[in-house]
Design an enzyme around this catalytic site. Structure first.
Site, short mmCIF file in Angstrom:
data_model
loop_
_atom_site.label_atom_id
_atom_site.label_comp_id
_atom_site.label_asym_id
_atom_site.label_seq_id
_atom_site.Cartn_x
_atom_site.Cartn_y
_atom_site.Cartn_z
N GLU A 1 105.78 -48.58 5.49
CA GLU A 1 104.62 -48.04 4.77
C GLU A 1 104.97 -46.93 3.79
O GLU A 1 104.53 -45.77 3.95
CB GLU A 1 103.56 -47.55 5.76
N GLU A 18 101.72 -54.94 11.79
CA GLU A 18 100.88 -53.99 12.53
C GLU A 18 99.42 -54.34 12.34
O GLU A 18 98.98 -54.65 11.24
CB GLU A 18 101.05 -52.54 12.03
C1 NOJ Z 1 100.81 -47.26 10.42
C2 NOJ Z 1 102.10 -46.63 10.87
O1 NOJ Z 1 103.20 -47.43 10.57
C3 NOJ Z 1 102.11 -46.21 12.32
O2 NOJ Z 1 103.14 -45.30 12.48
C4 NOJ Z 1 100.74 -45.64 12.70
O3 NOJ Z 1 100.76 -45.11 13.98
C5 NOJ Z 1 99.72 -46.74 12.61
N1 NOJ Z 1 99.70 -47.29 11.27
C6 NOJ Z 1 98.32 -46.31 12.98
O4 NOJ Z 1 97.91 -45.29 12.15
#
Ligand code: NOJ
Length: 450
Positions: free
Chosen positions: A174, A362
């Site tokens: 990200e 994710e």
């Molecule tokens: C994106 C991130 O990669 C992760 O580290 C985070 O905990 C989750 N989304 C939820 O916010």
């Protein structure tokens, strides 16, 4: 009968080759912040500063995955999850960011990889999930063009030591989120602000993503190489031209700016004029060098955003209307629960010719779970996952490319600036005792994957 029992979902609908997994990140779970020669990361430093994290939380112990990895890997097995995504902590491997290498760090990740393989679980490694060595931040971190070489050195080491057993790699996690929050807004580590820091970090991170991909390809010929992007479905608040244009700028920033140069399309400067300021940092061959043909792209999608034009917001001229203001159902992160976002995002990214495969690396939700009589009735999370899986099925029926789904996340963990309040896990953690309790969503997934 509730919807959980009623769910018509069946694993076989997704096809035999569909990848099922669960995702984590080193800083959010490991703890052991200074164990066995580990160096400090920017997040160790940021969390030690007053007022940065809700309730003064820190991740000195987090979920203690460093010590309890065997238990947690057994839980992954128990939930029938065949793929485990985790990240390597750069300062655990290279305490100052570059040579020398900390052998104890290498040994630790070898143990994790071997323990996973012994259980028949496939390791999926993210090389950078936001925990830059602090020693490098002292030299400017990602705002320094040298960061591309520092990162390359680190990737070489990881490929050399782990490439014989790890075949699935994600270079950077990200980039839009950690550069935006960490280098523009200052609400994530390293807490830097402003457009100059942000644009420099953006360009260097993008260069590092391509450089990392190339090193992996070179050193591990049979590797499956990807990188992951945050992806959000964007809608204008009204059909007025100014809101539609504002939504387009936000969409460009959040969904296009980081992936398009890697696909060889350059930065989308036409649709977001502030990106023209990048030109002072782009050297002659940079754009050519940034293009890299990843084997897969990881998309991480949680919600949609609704956007209205706002002339007082610099550079972007747009504002997000919160879920609260819109009076819609939201998670503990304040993110609207809107499963069709996943379908829209898949459709959108399927339009890029350069993407070979898409994996949802994710998706998940934070809700205020509590343990009652040894059980966690997290019905909302189960519905959230089921409803998003239905959107994946819809995408597949429409012929869209989507090859896997990884839940965020295994255990409740350290949710960055939110601390431990946002519980995303399939498994509840009592942070006082480190006791794990499988939530009902975890049991549902276990049944579904059996
Ligand atoms: C994106 C991130 O990669 C992760 O580290 C985070 O905990 C989750 N989304 C939820 O916010």
């Amino acid at each position: 009968m509730n919807k959980v029992e009623n769910s018509f979902l069946n694993k076989s609908q997704f096809g035999q080759d569909f990848l099922w997994g669960v995702s984590t990140a080193a800083f959010q779970i490991e703890g052991a912040h200074d164990a066995d020669g580990k160096g400090s990361s920017i997040w160790d430093v940021f969390t030690s500063q007053k007022g940065k994290i809700k309730n003064g939380h820190h991740a000195i112990t987090a979920c203690d995955f460093y010590n309890s990895y065997e238990t947690d890997i057994s839980l992954i097995k128990e939930l029938n999850i065949p793929n485990f995504r985790f990240s390597i902590s750069w300062p655990r491997i290279m305490p100052t960011g570059t040579h020398p290498v900390n052998q104890a760090g290498i040994d630790y990740y070898n143990k994790i990889i071997d323990a996973l393989l012994a259980q028949g679980i496939e390791p999926w490694v993210t090389l950078y999930h936001w925990d830059l060595p602090h020693a490098l931040e002292e030299k400017g971190g990602w705002t320094n063009r040298e960061s591309v070489s520092w990162f390359s050195e680190y990737v070489e080491i990881c490929a050399t030591h782990f490439g014989d057993r790890v075949k699935n790699w994600m270079v950077i996690n990200e980039p839009s989120v950690f550069t935006g929050a960490g280098y523009f807004l200052g609400i994530h580590a390293p807490g830097k602000k402003g457009i100059t820091n942000y644009l420099k970090a953006m360009h260097h991170v993008t260069m590092a993503t391509a450089a990392g991909g190339k090193i992996l390809r070179n050193k591990i010929p049979d590797a499956n190489i990807g990188t992951t992007f945050s992806s959000t479905h964007i809608e204008p608040a009204t059909t007025s031209q100014k809101d539609v244009e504002a939504a387009k700028r936000v969409d460009t920033l959040l969904n296009r700016t980081f992936i398009e140069p890697l696909l060889g399309l350059g930065y989308p400067q036409g649709d977001l004029p502030v990106l023209k300021k990048l030109n002072s940092y782009i050297a002659p061959d940079d754009l050519e060098n940034i293009a890299f043909d990843f084997d897969f792209i990881g998309l991480q999608c949680y919600t949609r955003e609704v956007v209205k034009s706002s002339l007082i917001i610099p550079y972007i001229g747009a504002e997000l209307i919160s879920a609260e203001k819109r009076n819609v159902i939201a998670t503990d992160m304040g993110w609207e629960v809107y499963p069709p976002a996943l379908y829209h995002v898949l459709k959108r990214f399927n339009e890029y010719d350069g993407i070979k495969k898409i994996i949802i690396t994710e998706n998940g939700a934070a809700f205020p779970d509590t343990v009652k009589n040894g059980k966690v009735h997290d019905i909302k999370r189960t519905h959230y996952i089921q409803d998003h899986l239905e959107q994946i099925l819809k995408a597949k029926e429409d012929g869209l490319n989507v090859d896997g789904y990884f839940v965020w996340t295994l255990t409740d963990n350290f949710e960055w600036a939110e601390g431990y309040n946002a519980r995303f896990g399939l498994i509840h953690v009592d942070f006082e005792t480190q006791k794990r309790t499988i939530k009902n969503s975890g049991f549902w997934l276990k049944d579904f994957l059996s």
